[in-house]
Write a protein that holds these residues in place. Structure first.
Motif, PDB file in Angstrom:
ATOM      1  N   GLY A  70     -33.839   2.470  -7.900  1.00  0.00           N
ATOM      2  CA  GLY A  70     -33.819   3.415  -6.988  1.00  0.00           C
ATOM      3  C   GLY A  70     -34.420   4.787  -6.598  1.00  0.00           C
ATOM      4  O   GLY A  70     -35.013   5.285  -5.965  1.00  0.00           O
ATOM      5  N   GLY A  71     -34.838   5.063  -8.419  1.00  0.00           N
ATOM      6  CA  GLY A  71     -35.181   6.207  -9.043  1.00  0.00           C
ATOM      7  C   GLY A  71     -34.191   7.523  -9.219  1.00  0.00           C
ATOM      8  O   GLY A  71     -33.091   7.119  -9.279  1.00  0.00           O
ATOM      9  N   GLU A  72     -34.759   8.785  -9.010  1.00  0.00           N
ATOM     10  CA  GLU A  72     -34.257   9.541  -9.432  1.00  0.00           C
ATOM     11  C   GLU A  72     -32.821   9.784  -8.352  1.00  0.00           C
ATOM     12  O   GLU A  72     -32.804   9.414  -7.265  1.00  0.00           O
ATOM     13  N   GLY A  73     -31.759  10.044  -8.823  1.00  0.00           N
ATOM     14  CA  GLY A  73     -30.929  10.037  -7.315  1.00  0.00           C
ATOM     15  C   GLY A  73     -29.696   9.492  -7.899  1.00  0.00           C
ATOM     16  O   GLY A  73     -29.096   9.549  -6.988  1.00  0.00           O
ATOM     17  N   TYR A  74     -30.426   8.615  -9.378  1.00  0.00           N
ATOM     18  CA  TYR A  74     -29.297   7.138  -9.054  1.00  0.00           C
ATOM     19  C   TYR A  74     -27.733   7.149  -9.431  1.00  0.00           C
ATOM     20  O   TYR A  74     -26.930   6.970  -8.777  1.00  0.00           O
ATOM     21  N   GLN A  75     -27.522   9.080 -10.026  1.00  0.00           N
ATOM     22  CA  GLN A  75     -25.637   9.376 -10.428  1.00  0.00           C
ATOM     23  C   GLN A  75     -25.445   9.669  -9.275  1.00  0.00           C
ATOM     24  O   GLN A  75     -23.539   9.626  -8.933  1.00  0.00           O
ATOM     25  N   SER A  76     -25.952  10.393  -7.750  1.00  0.00           N
ATOM     26  CA  SER A  76     -25.952  11.330  -6.811  1.00  0.00           C
ATOM     27  C   SER A  76     -25.940   9.811  -5.860  1.00  0.00           C
ATOM     28  O   SER A  76     -24.164   9.805  -5.541  1.00  0.00           O
ATOM     29  N   ARG A  77     -26.325   9.067  -5.923  1.00  0.00           N
ATOM     30  CA  ARG A  77     -25.657   7.516  -5.003  1.00  0.00           C
ATOM     31  C   ARG A  77     -24.637   7.061  -5.376  1.00  0.00           C
ATOM     32  O   ARG A  77     -23.997   6.713  -5.184  1.00  0.00           O
ATOM     33  N   ILE A  78     -24.884   7.072  -6.900  1.00  0.00           N
ATOM     34  CA  ILE A  78     -23.497   6.047  -7.481  1.00  0.00           C
ATOM     35  C   ILE A  78     -21.989   6.891  -6.772  1.00  0.00           C
ATOM     36  O   ILE A  78     -21.153   6.401  -6.736  1.00  0.00           O
ATOM     37  N   ASN A  79     -22.196   8.239  -6.794  1.00  0.00           N
ATOM     38  CA  ASN A  79     -20.879   8.935  -6.723  1.00  0.00           C
ATOM     39  C   ASN A  79     -20.967   9.302  -5.201  1.00  0.00           C
ATOM     40  O   ASN A  79     -19.604   8.977  -4.713  1.00  0.00           O
TER      41      ASN A  79
END
Length: 92
Positions: A70-79
């Motif tokens: 999904g691109g940049e920010g994947y850790q924020s999306r998981i969070n």
């Protein structure tokens, strides 16, 4: 015979008020992303969310790859998904 004047541009408020919810076409509205869903509640006046803390966790490779795709920010999306799950399962 006289020609009718052209219709005025703008919203036809009378027609809109007569419409039911079922009459409104929402097919072009995209589904919210998990991050948008998690942030849907207004936070004004609430305590700010806790600061993020770095952790090490094991995630299935295919799940991690899906988020990374999904691109940049994947850790924020998981969070955001974890936060939405937590909020939905808090005891009242």
């Amino acid at each position: 015979m006289t020609a009718s004047p052209p219709e005025k541009p703008g919203t036809d408020w009378d027609r809109l008020q007569k419409m039911s919810d079922e009459d409104i076409d929402t097919s072009d509205i995209p589904d919210p992303t998990p991050e948008q869903f998690a942030r849907a509640a207004a936070r004004r006046g609430l305590e700010p969310p806790p600061r993020k803390q770095q952790v090490t966790m094991r995630i299935d490779a295919d799940v991690l790859e899906w988020f990374r795709a999904g691109g940049e920010g994947y850790q924020s999306r998981i969070n955001a998904l974890l936060r939405a799950y937590m909020e939905a399962h808090k005891k009242s």
